[in-house]
Motif scaffolding. Structure first.
Motif, PDB file in Angstrom:
ATOM      1  N   THR A  97      38.686 -44.166  97.893  1.00  0.00           N
ATOM      2  CA  THR A  97      37.554 -43.942  98.791  1.00  0.00           C
ATOM      3  C   THR A  97      37.270 -45.195  99.610  1.00  0.00           C
ATOM      4  N   PRO A  98      36.797 -45.045 100.828  1.00  0.00           N
ATOM      5  CA  PRO A  98      36.370 -46.216 101.607  1.00  0.00           C
ATOM      6  C   PRO A  98      35.084 -46.813 101.022  1.00  0.00           C
ATOM      7  N   VAL A  99      34.794 -48.041 101.414  1.00  0.00           N
ATOM      8  CA  VAL A  99      33.607 -48.746 100.913  1.00  0.00           C
ATOM      9  C   VAL A  99      32.337 -47.949 101.187  1.00  0.00           C
ATOM     10  N   ASP A 100      32.214 -47.398 102.386  1.00  0.00           N
ATOM     11  CA  ASP A 100      31.005 -46.665 102.763  1.00  0.00           C
ATOM     12  C   ASP A 100      30.754 -45.474 101.829  1.00  0.00           C
ATOM     13  N   GLN A 101      31.808 -44.712 101.545  1.00  0.00           N
ATOM     14  CA  GLN A 101      31.654 -43.546 100.673  1.00  0.00           C
ATOM     15  C   GLN A 101      31.383 -43.952  99.225  1.00  0.00           C
ATOM     16  N   LEU A 102      31.981 -45.036  98.779  1.00  0.00           N
ATOM     17  CA  LEU A 102      31.736 -45.507  97.415  1.00  0.00           C
ATOM     18  C   LEU A 102      30.269 -45.869  97.236  1.00  0.00           C
ATOM     19  N   LEU A 103      29.717 -46.605  98.191  1.00  0.00           N
ATOM     20  CA  LEU A 103      28.316 -47.012  98.078  1.00  0.00           C
ATOM     21  C   LEU A 103      27.369 -45.823  98.222  1.00  0.00           C
ATOM     22  N   ILE A 111      34.405 -57.111 100.686  1.00  0.00           N
ATOM     23  CA  ILE A 111      35.077 -56.218 101.629  1.00  0.00           C
ATOM     24  C   ILE A 111      34.023 -55.342 102.294  1.00  0.00           C
ATOM     25  N   HIS A 112      34.348 -54.872 103.492  1.00  0.00           N
ATOM     26  CA  HIS A 112      33.426 -53.983 104.202  1.00  0.00           C
ATOM     27  C   HIS A 112      34.176 -52.757 104.680  1.00  0.00           C
ATOM     28  N   GLU A 160      39.145 -48.811  99.509  1.00  0.00           N
ATOM     29  CA  GLU A 160      39.846 -49.364 100.659  1.00  0.00           C
ATOM     30  C   GLU A 160      38.829 -49.996 101.604  1.00  0.00           C
ATOM     31  N   GLY A 161      39.174 -51.158 102.110  1.00  0.00           N
ATOM     32  CA  GLY A 161      38.278 -51.830 103.036  1.00  0.00           C
ATOM     33  C   GLY A 161      38.971 -52.998 103.709  1.00  0.00           C
ATOM     34  N   GLU A 162      38.173 -53.793 104.392  1.00  0.00           N
ATOM     35  CA  GLU A 162      38.685 -54.964 105.103  1.00  0.00           C
ATOM     36  C   GLU A 162      37.983 -56.202 104.554  1.00  0.00           C
ATOM     37  N   LEU A 163      38.763 -57.243 104.338  1.00  0.00           N
ATOM     38  CA  LEU A 163      38.221 -58.497 103.821  1.00  0.00           C
ATOM     39  C   LEU A 163      37.273 -59.112 104.846  1.00  0.00           C
ATOM     40  N   VAL A 164      36.066 -59.464 104.392  1.00  0.00           N
ATOM     41  CA  VAL A 164      35.114 -60.159 105.269  1.00  0.00           C
ATOM     42  C   VAL A 164      35.613 -61.603 105.397  1.00  0.00           C
ATOM     43  N   PRO A 165      35.876 -62.075 106.626  1.00  0.00           N
ATOM     44  CA  PRO A 165      36.415 -63.432 106.809  1.00  0.00           C
ATOM     45  C   PRO A 165      35.513 -64.500 106.193  1.00  0.00           C
ATOM     46  N   GLY A 166      36.146 -65.448 105.486  1.00  0.00           N
ATOM     47  CA  GLY A 166      35.425 -66.554 104.900  1.00  0.00           C
ATOM     48  C   GLY A 166      34.859 -66.301 103.521  1.00  0.00           C
ATOM     49  N   THR A 167      35.142 -65.136 102.922  1.00  0.00           N
ATOM     50  CA  THR A 167      34.533 -64.830 101.617  1.00  0.00           C
ATOM     51  C   THR A 167      35.495 -64.973 100.443  1.00  0.00           C
ATOM     52  N   LEU A 168      36.763 -65.202 100.690  1.00  0.00           N
ATOM     53  CA  LEU A 168      37.723 -65.316  99.593  1.00  0.00           C
ATOM     54  C   LEU A 168      37.576 -66.668  98.909  1.00  0.00           C
ATOM     55  N   GLU A 169      37.180 -66.651  97.647  1.00  0.00           N
ATOM     56  CA  GLU A 169      36.972 -67.879  96.872  1.00  0.00           C
ATOM     57  C   GLU A 169      37.731 -67.780  95.566  1.00  0.00           C
ATOM     58  N   LYS A 170      38.319 -68.899  95.164  1.00  0.00           N
ATOM     59  CA  LYS A 170      38.959 -68.968  93.852  1.00  0.00           C
ATOM     60  C   LYS A 170      38.114 -69.843  92.957  1.00  0.00           C
ATOM     61  N   ARG A 171      37.799 -69.331  91.771  1.00  0.00           N
ATOM     62  CA  ARG A 171      37.068 -70.109  90.775  1.00  0.00           C
ATOM     63  C   ARG A 171      38.050 -70.497  89.682  1.00  0.00           C
ATOM     64  N   ASP A 172      37.927 -71.729  89.188  1.00  0.00           N
ATOM     65  CA  ASP A 172      38.838 -72.188  88.149  1.00  0.00           C
ATOM     66  C   ASP A 172      38.346 -71.872  86.747  1.00  0.00           C
ATOM     67  N   LYS A 173      37.049 -71.923  86.528  1.00  0.00           N
ATOM     68  CA  LYS A 173      36.511 -71.651  85.195  1.00  0.00           C
ATOM     69  C   LYS A 173      35.396 -70.635  85.300  1.00  0.00           C
ATOM     70  N   PRO A 174      35.593 -69.409  84.950  1.00  0.00           N
ATOM     71  CA  PRO A 174      36.843 -68.788  84.536  1.00  0.00           C
ATOM     72  C   PRO A 174      37.735 -68.545  85.749  1.00  0.00           C
ATOM     73  N   GLY A 190      31.550 -51.838 109.209  1.00  0.00           N
ATOM     74  CA  GLY A 190      31.243 -53.255 108.994  1.00  0.00           C
ATOM     75  C   GLY A 190      29.823 -53.518 108.533  1.00  0.00           C
ATOM     76  N   LYS A 191      29.013 -52.483 108.362  1.00  0.00           N
ATOM     77  CA  LYS A 191      27.617 -52.675 107.971  1.00  0.00           C
ATOM     78  C   LYS A 191      27.462 -52.796 106.462  1.00  0.00           C
ATOM     79  N   GLN A 192      28.156 -51.957 105.709  1.00  0.00           N
ATOM     80  CA  GLN A 192      28.016 -51.980 104.259  1.00  0.00           C
ATOM     81  C   GLN A 192      29.131 -52.825 103.647  1.00  0.00           C
ATOM     82  N   THR A 193      28.729 -53.729 102.770  1.00  0.00           N
ATOM     83  CA  THR A 193      29.699 -54.617 102.135  1.00  0.00           C
ATOM     84  C   THR A 193      29.688 -54.423 100.625  1.00  0.00           C
TER      85      THR A 193
END
Length: 189
Positions: free
Chosen positions: A73-79, A114-115, A93-107, A119-122
C-alpha cells in the motif's frame, strides 16, 4: 535300488495299506477359498474421509493464510487505514524525504522518513539493521523510491524488517553516478 527305496518310503508314509491301523492317513481335503466378506460402506467411508480432508485444505488456504498475507500500500492509504493495519505485516511504497536518512551506531539502525505521492503525509521508518541496499542513498534532489516491509507499531512508528530501494533509470554503471538534469552527476558511494 530305486524300487526298494520307493517301497520303503511308501511303507513309512503308510501308503498302500488297507488296514485302519495307526499308520493309516485320513483322506486329504482341499480347502475351498472362502468368499471375501466385503464391507458395504467401506468405499463410501473412504470417499467421505477424502472429501472432508480436501474441504479442510481448501478452507485452510482460503481463511487460514488471510492473516499472513502482506498488503502492499502507498503511505497515504496506510495512514488512512492505520487502525485496521496496526500490528499487521504490510509493505509500504513511498519516496524518501531528502535529508532524513540517518544511521545510528548504538543501537545499529537506520531511521528515515518516506512520503506518499502528494508529499503531505509522511511516515517515520525505523530499520533496526546495519545494512541497507546500495541503491538506497539520500539524494538532495529527492526522487528515491523505496518499499519497506514491516509493521506499523503506532501512528508515528513503522518498524521495517526489509528495505527495498527501487533502482532509478538515472544510474550510470560506468561512472557510478546518478545523473541529474543536464549531465550533472552525483557520486553514489
Amino acid at each position: 535300488m530305486s524300487k526298494k527305496l520307493d517301497e520303503e518310503l511308501a511303507q513309512a508314509a503308510g501308503i498302500g495299506r488297507d488296514d485302519d491301523g495307526p499308520a493309516a492317513m485320513p483322506p486329504l481335503t482341499v480347502p475351498q477359498p472362502a468368499e471375501k466378506a466385503r464391507p458395504k460402506n467401506s468405499s463410501m467411508g473412504l470417499l467421505i474421509t477424502l472429501l472432508v480432508m480436501g474441504g479442510g485444505l481448501v478452507g485452510l488456504f482460503m481463511f487460514g493464510f488471510k492473516e499472513a498475507a502482506i498488503y502492499a500500500t502507498p503511505v497515504d492509504q496506510l495512514l488512512a487505514q492505520q487502525d485496521k493495519l496496526m500490528g499487521r505485516k504490510v509493505r509500504v511504497e513511498g519516496e524518501l524525504v531528502p535529508g532524513t536518512l540517518e544511521k545510528r551506531d548504538k543501537p545499529c539502525e537506520y531511521r528515515f522518513t518516506i512520503h506518499g505521492k502528494d508529499g503531505k503525509q509522511t511516515l517515520p521508518v525505523r530499520y533496526p539493521q546495519c545494512v541497507i541496499p546500495d541503491t538506497f542513498r539520500d539524494v538532495p534532489a529527492g526522487g528515491v523510491q523505496v518499499t519497506v516491509e514491516g509493521s506499523l507499531k503506532s501512528a508515528a512508528d513503522f518498524e521495517a524488517t526489509l528495505v527495498m530501494a527501487k533502482c532509478t533509470s538515472k544510474y550510470d554503471p560506468k561512472t557510478h553516478e546518478m545523473k541529474q538534469g543536464e549531465g550533472q552527476g552525483m557520486p553514489i558511494n
